[in-house]
Design a protein around this motif. Structure first.
Motif, PDB file in Angstrom:
ATOM      1  N   SER A  42      -5.125  -0.971   1.089  1.00  0.00           N
ATOM      2  CA  SER A  42      -4.455  -1.583  -0.065  1.00  0.00           C
ATOM      3  C   SER A  42      -5.251  -1.412  -1.358  1.00  0.00           C
ATOM      4  CB  SER A  42      -4.187  -3.060   0.201  1.00  0.00           C
ATOM      5  OG  SER A  42      -5.379  -3.696   0.603  1.00  0.00           O
ATOM      6  N   PHE A  90      -7.950  12.881  -5.251  1.00  0.00           N
ATOM      7  CA  PHE A  90      -8.830  13.003  -4.093  1.00  0.00           C
ATOM      8  C   PHE A  90     -10.292  12.957  -4.522  1.00  0.00           C
ATOM      9  CE2 PHE A  90     -10.392  14.580  -0.118  1.00  0.00           C
ATOM     10  CZ  PHE A  90     -11.366  15.521  -0.422  1.00  0.00           C
ATOM     11  N   GLY A 145       1.326  14.180  -7.297  1.00  0.00           N
ATOM     12  CA  GLY A 145       1.950  14.195  -8.614  1.00  0.00           C
ATOM     13  C   GLY A 145       1.675  12.892  -9.332  1.00  0.00           C
ATOM     14  N   TYR A 185     -10.969   9.322   4.203  1.00  0.00           N
ATOM     15  CA  TYR A 185     -10.846   9.838   2.847  1.00  0.00           C
ATOM     16  C   TYR A 185     -11.025   8.709   1.847  1.00  0.00           C
ATOM     17  CZ  TYR A 185      -8.421  13.463   5.497  1.00  0.00           C
ATOM     18  OH  TYR A 185      -8.105  14.422   6.413  1.00  0.00           O
ATOM     19  N   GLN A 193      -7.373   6.053  -8.373  1.00  0.00           N
ATOM     20  CA  GLN A 193      -6.296   6.142  -9.351  1.00  0.00           C
ATOM     21  C   GLN A 193      -6.701   5.357 -10.588  1.00  0.00           C
ATOM     22  OE1 GLN A 193      -2.468   4.448  -8.259  1.00  0.00           O
ATOM     23  NE2 GLN A 193      -1.402   5.992  -9.468  1.00  0.00           N
ATOM     24  N   ARG A 251       0.823  -1.202   0.000  1.00  0.00           N
ATOM     25  CA  ARG A 251       0.000   0.000   0.000  1.00  0.00           C
ATOM     26  C   ARG A 251       0.857   1.252   0.000  1.00  0.00           C
ATOM     27  NH1 ARG A 251      -3.628  -1.294   4.756  1.00  0.00           N
ATOM     28  NH2 ARG A 251      -3.282  -3.391   3.967  1.00  0.00           N
ATOM     29  N   LYS A 288      -2.709   9.891 -12.131  1.00  0.00           N
ATOM     30  CA  LYS A 288      -2.303  10.199 -10.758  1.00  0.00           C
ATOM     31  C   LYS A 288      -3.398   9.825  -9.765  1.00  0.00           C
ATOM     32  CE  LYS A 288      -1.519  14.527 -11.681  1.00  0.00           C
ATOM     33  NZ  LYS A 288      -1.122  15.928 -11.448  1.00  0.00           N
ATOM     34  N   VAL A 289      -2.990   9.717  -8.514  1.00  0.00           N
ATOM     35  CA  VAL A 289      -3.939   9.487  -7.433  1.00  0.00           C
ATOM     36  C   VAL A 289      -4.740  10.772  -7.236  1.00  0.00           C
ATOM     37  CG1 VAL A 289      -4.172   8.956  -4.984  1.00  0.00           C
ATOM     38  CG2 VAL A 289      -2.362   7.861  -6.326  1.00  0.00           C
ATOM     39  N   PHE A 323      -8.793   3.933  -3.192  1.00  0.00           N
ATOM     40  CA  PHE A 323      -8.067   3.831  -1.932  1.00  0.00           C
ATOM     41  C   PHE A 323      -8.831   4.551  -0.830  1.00  0.00           C
ATOM     42  CE2 PHE A 323      -4.209   2.037  -3.507  1.00  0.00           C
ATOM     43  CZ  PHE A 323      -3.975   2.603  -4.748  1.00  0.00           C
ATOM     44  N   PHE A 336      -3.054   4.503   4.340  1.00  0.00           N
ATOM     45  CA  PHE A 336      -3.833   4.051   3.192  1.00  0.00           C
ATOM     46  C   PHE A 336      -4.175   2.574   3.299  1.00  0.00           C
ATOM     47  CE2 PHE A 336      -4.044   7.375  -0.023  1.00  0.00           C
ATOM     48  CZ  PHE A 336      -3.159   8.316   0.477  1.00  0.00           C
ATOM     49  N   GLY A 374      -2.615   4.393 -14.979  1.00  0.00           N
ATOM     50  CA  GLY A 374      -1.698   5.267 -15.699  1.00  0.00           C
ATOM     51  C   GLY A 374      -1.813   6.735 -15.339  1.00  0.00           C
ATOM     52  N   GLU A 383     -14.396  17.739  -7.575  1.00  0.00           N
ATOM     53  CA  GLU A 383     -15.350  17.834  -8.685  1.00  0.00           C
ATOM     54  C   GLU A 383     -15.695  16.461  -9.249  1.00  0.00           C
ATOM     55  OE1 GLU A 383     -12.509  19.444  -8.329  1.00  0.00           O
ATOM     56  OE2 GLU A 383     -11.114  18.438  -9.686  1.00  0.00           O
ATOM     57  N   TYR A 420      -9.707   8.136  -2.167  1.00  0.00           N
ATOM     58  CA  TYR A 420      -8.942   8.568  -3.330  1.00  0.00           C
ATOM     59  C   TYR A 420      -9.142   7.510  -4.409  1.00  0.00           C
ATOM     60  CZ  TYR A 420      -6.299  11.990  -0.560  1.00  0.00           C
ATOM     61  OH  TYR A 420      -5.937  13.065   0.217  1.00  0.00           O
TER      62      TYR A 420
END
Lengths: 111, 114
Positions: free
Chosen positions: B107, B45, A102, B33, B37, A43, B42-43, B91, B105, B40, B59, B35
């Motif tokens: 897994s 929010f 990023g 939270y 992904q 993770r 980015k992670v 996540f 986080f 390919g 959004e 998140y």
């Protein structure tokens, strides 16, 4: 709006070589910067944060407000450092708020 | 070290179906939270949750998404009518208190919408 840029998707170095993973950010306020790491099949976990000014697993990162950068460095890379590294930002003004990540840099350390 | 647990690890669903992703936070954590992904990318929010209400959302988190903590333990993300573009790794993350910047986080749940 805040933004984090990691210009290198892939970075490959040999064991024992220095490594630097670049991170640039844009944010008009005071940011808090972090590096998260994700080892293979594990993770996401916090590696280090700029407010702590600590060295974790030999890695350091200095916040350069003039250059809006938070590059991650290690003088001698090890094979176990191979992982995905994410630079992330949150806002000091709203501590505990969301992280902006990023794109990530996949680091491979070759034997 | 205590861990955030997410179930299922993989979820395959048909477009238009509802899915519920589950997260068991670390026991003394108060801030939660989600998140995601996309492969390919980015992670990103999605939403933050504290004291049984949403404190911030992105959004991306439109009316198709909802979160709740119905029984004081599980923290769930529901997608009412899934779309192909909802396919992603989701996540869950938690933190102990607002001033504690360390996020833990889970897994992840890999959601595939067909």
């Amino acid at each position: 709006a805040q933004r984090v840029t990691q210009p290198e998707k892939l970075l490959s170095v040999f064991k024992g070589a220095p490594v630097e993973l670049k991170c640039n950010y844009s944010y008009s306020g005071s940011p808090e910067l972090f590096w998260y790491v994700q080892y293979s099949r594990q993770r996401l976990q916090l590696l280090l944060r700029h407010i702590s000014r600590e060295s974790i697993k030999g890695f350091t990162a200095d916040l350069n407000k003039g250059e809006t950068s938070f590059h991650l460095k290690k003088p001698f890379a090890q094979e176990e450092d191979s992982a995905m590294y994410y630079c992330a930002l949150s806002k000091v003004e709203t501590s505990g708020s969301r992280l902006t990540f990023g794109e990530g840099t996949q680091l491979t350390v070759n034997p | 070290e205590p861990e955030v647990t997410q179930t299922p690890s993989h979820q395959v669903t048909q477009m238009g179906q509802e899915v519920i992703l589950r997260c068991v936070p670390i026991s003394n954590h108060l801030y939660f939270y989600w998140y995601r992904q996309i492969l390919g990318q980015k992670v990103e929010f999605l939403v933050s949750f504290y004291n049984n209400e949403i404190s911030e959302k992105s959004e991306i988190f439109d009316d198709q998404f909802s979160v709740e903590r119905p029984d004081g333990s599980n923290f769930t993300l529901k997608i009412r009518s899934t779309k192909l573009e909802d396919s992603a790794m989701y996540f869950c993350a938690t933190r102990r208190r607002e001033a504690d910047e360390k996020l833990f986080f889970g897994s992840g749940t890999q959601l595939s919408v067909l």
